[in-house]
Design a protein around this motif. Sequence first.
Motif, PDB file in Angstrom:
ATOM      1  N   ARG A  71       2.060   8.932 -14.057  1.00 54.77           N
ATOM      2  CA  ARG A  71       3.154   9.731 -14.488  1.00 54.77           C
ATOM      3  C   ARG A  71       3.636   9.256 -15.935  1.00 54.77           C
ATOM      4  O   ARG A  71       3.683   9.871 -16.898  1.00 54.77           O
ATOM      5  CB  ARG A  71       4.375   9.656 -13.673  1.00 54.77           C
ATOM      6  CG  ARG A  71       5.401  10.453 -14.440  1.00 54.77           C
ATOM      7  CD  ARG A  71       5.276  11.685 -14.403  1.00 54.77           C
ATOM      8  NE  ARG A  71       6.413  12.495 -15.139  1.00 54.77           N
ATOM      9  CZ  ARG A  71       6.975  12.226 -16.209  1.00 54.77           C
ATOM     10  NH1 ARG A  71       6.590  11.634 -17.010  1.00 54.77           N
ATOM     11  NH2 ARG A  71       7.949  13.038 -16.438  1.00 54.77           N
ATOM     12  N   PHE A  72       3.550   7.729 -16.227  1.00 55.33           N
ATOM     13  CA  PHE A  72       3.921   7.406 -17.636  1.00 55.33           C
ATOM     14  C   PHE A  72       2.968   7.790 -18.666  1.00 55.33           C
ATOM     15  O   PHE A  72       3.110   8.195 -19.778  1.00 55.33           O
ATOM     16  CB  PHE A  72       3.996   5.872 -17.543  1.00 55.33           C
ATOM     17  CG  PHE A  72       4.388   5.209 -18.960  1.00 55.33           C
ATOM     18  CD1 PHE A  72       5.467   5.307 -19.482  1.00 55.33           C
ATOM     19  CD2 PHE A  72       3.419   4.330 -19.321  1.00 55.33           C
ATOM     20  CE1 PHE A  72       5.791   4.931 -20.700  1.00 55.33           C
ATOM     21  CE2 PHE A  72       3.601   3.706 -20.691  1.00 55.33           C
ATOM     22  CZ  PHE A  72       4.990   3.996 -21.314  1.00 55.33           C
ATOM     23  N   LEU A  73       1.695   7.650 -18.180  1.00 60.82           N
ATOM     24  CA  LEU A  73       0.798   7.951 -19.123  1.00 60.82           C
ATOM     25  C   LEU A  73       0.300   9.259 -19.180  1.00 60.82           C
ATOM     26  O   LEU A  73      -0.274   9.684 -20.207  1.00 60.82           O
ATOM     27  CB  LEU A  73      -0.772   7.203 -18.802  1.00 60.82           C
ATOM     28  CG  LEU A  73      -0.615   5.589 -18.790  1.00 60.82           C
ATOM     29  CD1 LEU A  73      -1.721   4.819 -18.371  1.00 60.82           C
ATOM     30  CD2 LEU A  73       0.012   5.121 -20.281  1.00 60.82           C
ATOM     31  N   MET A  74       0.784  10.147 -18.288  1.00 56.10           N
ATOM     32  CA  MET A  74       0.162  11.672 -18.214  1.00 56.10           C
ATOM     33  C   MET A  74      -0.994  11.876 -18.454  1.00 56.10           C
ATOM     34  O   MET A  74      -1.884  11.123 -17.881  1.00 56.10           O
ATOM     35  CB  MET A  74       1.108  12.514 -19.420  1.00 56.10           C
ATOM     36  CG  MET A  74       2.471  12.531 -19.201  1.00 56.10           C
ATOM     37  SD  MET A  74       3.241  13.133 -17.461  1.00 56.10           S
ATOM     38  CE  MET A  74       2.818  14.675 -17.499  1.00 56.10           C
ATOM     39  N   SER A  99       0.923  -1.140  -0.035  1.00 51.97           N
ATOM     40  CA  SER A  99       0.030  -0.064  -0.026  1.00 51.97           C
ATOM     41  C   SER A  99       1.053   1.364   0.035  1.00 51.97           C
ATOM     42  O   SER A  99       1.786   1.320   0.602  1.00 51.97           O
ATOM     43  CB  SER A  99      -0.971   0.047   1.282  1.00 51.97           C
ATOM     44  OG  SER A  99      -1.768  -0.954   1.268  1.00 51.97           O
ATOM     45  N   ALA A 100       0.279   2.315  -0.639  1.00 50.23           N
ATOM     46  CA  ALA A 100       1.039   3.566  -0.568  1.00 50.23           C
ATOM     47  C   ALA A 100       2.823   3.478  -1.285  1.00 50.23           C
ATOM     48  O   ALA A 100       3.289   4.585  -0.722  1.00 50.23           O
ATOM     49  CB  ALA A 100       1.063   4.143   0.740  1.00 50.23           C
ATOM     50  N   ASP A 135       8.930   1.527  -1.873  1.00 46.69           N
ATOM     51  CA  ASP A 135       9.241   2.969  -1.517  1.00 46.69           C
ATOM     52  C   ASP A 135      10.401   3.051  -0.791  1.00 46.69           C
ATOM     53  O   ASP A 135      10.538   2.442   0.405  1.00 46.69           O
ATOM     54  CB  ASP A 135       7.913   3.182  -0.668  1.00 46.69           C
ATOM     55  CG  ASP A 135       8.130   4.638   0.073  1.00 46.69           C
ATOM     56  OD1 ASP A 135       8.904   5.324   0.046  1.00 46.69           O
ATOM     57  OD2 ASP A 135       6.910   4.989   0.537  1.00 46.69           O
ATOM     58  N   ALA A 177       7.758   9.002  -9.315  1.00 45.32           N
ATOM     59  CA  ALA A 177       6.711   9.228  -9.954  1.00 45.32           C
ATOM     60  C   ALA A 177       6.608  10.835  -9.968  1.00 45.32           C
ATOM     61  O   ALA A 177       5.640  11.562 -10.747  1.00 45.32           O
ATOM     62  CB  ALA A 177       5.559   8.867  -9.231  1.00 45.32           C
ATOM     63  N   SER A 178       7.143  11.418  -8.992  1.00 42.22           N
ATOM     64  CA  SER A 178       6.973  12.706  -8.716  1.00 42.22           C
ATOM     65  C   SER A 178       7.616  13.809  -9.689  1.00 42.22           C
ATOM     66  O   SER A 178       6.977  14.638 -10.249  1.00 42.22           O
ATOM     67  CB  SER A 178       7.204  13.226  -7.147  1.00 42.22           C
ATOM     68  OG  SER A 178       7.201  14.444  -6.774  1.00 42.22           O
ATOM     69  N   ASP A 179       8.875  13.505  -9.701  1.00 40.13           N
ATOM     70  CA  ASP A 179       9.800  14.428 -10.630  1.00 40.13           C
ATOM     71  C   ASP A 179       9.866  13.718 -11.945  1.00 40.13           C
ATOM     72  O   ASP A 179      10.504  14.167 -13.007  1.00 40.13           O
ATOM     73  CB  ASP A 179      10.885  14.920 -10.004  1.00 40.13           C
ATOM     74  CG  ASP A 179      11.972  13.972  -9.789  1.00 40.13           C
ATOM     75  OD1 ASP A 179      11.953  12.749 -10.540  1.00 40.13           O
ATOM     76  OD2 ASP A 179      13.029  14.017  -9.050  1.00 40.13           O
ATOM     77  N   GLY A 180       9.648  12.501 -12.244  1.00 38.31           N
ATOM     78  CA  GLY A 180       9.392  11.715 -13.443  1.00 38.31           C
ATOM     79  C   GLY A 180      10.886  11.004 -13.633  1.00 38.31           C
ATOM     80  O   GLY A 180      10.864  10.401 -14.630  1.00 38.31           O
ATOM     81  N   LYS A 230       0.403   6.024  -8.887  1.00 38.16           N
ATOM     82  CA  LYS A 230       1.242   7.484  -9.466  1.00 38.16           C
ATOM     83  C   LYS A 230       2.194   7.271 -10.413  1.00 38.16           C
ATOM     84  O   LYS A 230       2.402   8.123 -11.317  1.00 38.16           O
ATOM     85  CB  LYS A 230       1.732   7.983  -8.111  1.00 38.16           C
ATOM     86  CG  LYS A 230       1.150   8.626  -7.037  1.00 38.16           C
ATOM     87  CD  LYS A 230       0.858  10.213  -7.146  1.00 38.16           C
ATOM     88  CE  LYS A 230       0.428  10.725  -5.945  1.00 38.16           C
ATOM     89  NZ  LYS A 230      -1.110  10.613  -5.554  1.00 38.16           N
ATOM     90  N   LYS A 276      10.131   6.828  -5.181  1.00 44.85           N
ATOM     91  CA  LYS A 276      10.429   8.126  -4.353  1.00 44.85           C
ATOM     92  C   LYS A 276      11.601   8.331  -3.867  1.00 44.85           C
ATOM     93  O   LYS A 276      12.074   8.984  -2.718  1.00 44.85           O
ATOM     94  CB  LYS A 276       9.503   7.790  -2.908  1.00 44.85           C
ATOM     95  CG  LYS A 276       8.090   7.360  -3.083  1.00 44.85           C
ATOM     96  CD  LYS A 276       7.140   7.610  -1.801  1.00 44.85           C
ATOM     97  CE  LYS A 276       5.917   6.854  -1.989  1.00 44.85           C
ATOM     98  NZ  LYS A 276       5.086   6.762  -0.664  1.00 44.85           N
TER      99      LYS A 276
END
Lengths: 224, 165
Positions: free
Chosen positions: A38-41, A28-29, A100, A159-162, A34, A132
């Motif tokens: 991110r991949f699919l935008m 989980s989490a 994570d 996933a946050s900055d790609g 995310k 992360k």
Amino acid sequence: MEDASLPSYDPKGDANETKIKIICLGDSAVGKSKLVERFLMDGYQPQQLSTYALTLFKHKTQVGDQEVHVDFWDTAGQERFKSMHPSYYHQAHACILVFDVTRKVTYKNLPSWFTELRHYRPEIPCLCAANKIDVDYSITKKSFNFAKKHKMPFYFVSASDGTNVVKCFRDAIKAALAYKSNSTDFMDEIMKELDNMTLDGDSISSSGFDATEQEEDKESAAKS
Amino acid sequence: MSESIILKKCGVRFTPPALIVTYTNDVGKLHRRTMPLRNFNKNSGVSRIVQEMKENKRHEKYLRHMSPLQLEKLIMILHDRLNGISLDECVMRNKGLDTVDPEEDLNKLDDVTLKRKKEIMDATFEKNRKKREDPDFKYDVEVDFEQGAIESCEWDSDKESDEEF
């Protein structure tokens, strides 16, 4: 054999179009959804299958001269039971195993996810994503033995900055295609045999891939 | 009414249960608003009450300025207090919910608590996020981390490590 409302990923397919299923696995989490997002935008249409506690992301892409329909399967809470329904694994062509890097327990739970995966899908390609890393980039100086031990391609992602998300997912698609074109899983072989019995011999030749080229793909995905 | 308000403080009243906020309106005048939580008792589900309050037309214009996390927190405190937990303990419990313990197995949490933990992590996610609108946004960001001195992660060398790692 499977529920009618879940999509099927028939082993045969025509030469220029193929359907593959890639599953995301992990605690989980850890950021599974995310990462897919991110991949699919913006180019995705998630489909909630709440009765199965899962989300399907449909994606169309071109690999060489192949039109590829990829379904990314993502859990919607089912992972909390530390186990997924067998239908989640059914017919999957590749798996992205996510943990994570800020939470050790998610790394420590990888073996149990991997064991369950291998129970249902002994041979599909599995890629490992350490998510992360944006929280503390120094983690990327460390090596994680689990992926190495099981010879999985390993990716530090955010996933946050790609960072490396696209690379990881493209490699997963390539690996899934390679697997599909020369699958050796026992159940798949049986399914093919069953298809043989009901169809005429000519229409069931495999998907028209060049087998050698696909083998190379599989290798390059594993090396990266 | 579309007046722009700025929330100043928020809090709870235990008997009868209510949320209280103070805010300034567009001319800067300080106001206080009490939002009673009718039918709220110790068996009420926290997420259901949070949802009801968000959807309540009369409270919506105040509550939309409050972070969802804050709203949940206040309702959680009320809920715990009604269940006989001391005020100090309520506050302590809430503080625990605001941090993510790296050792904690989130698979084992109930829905409400897991949602809160995810909201906390979402804050970091949003902070570091590169959006499509950002001038330096790139879709495919590839970084090779292979070079440089690599040490093995201490997570692999725990006592608890077994054959699997």
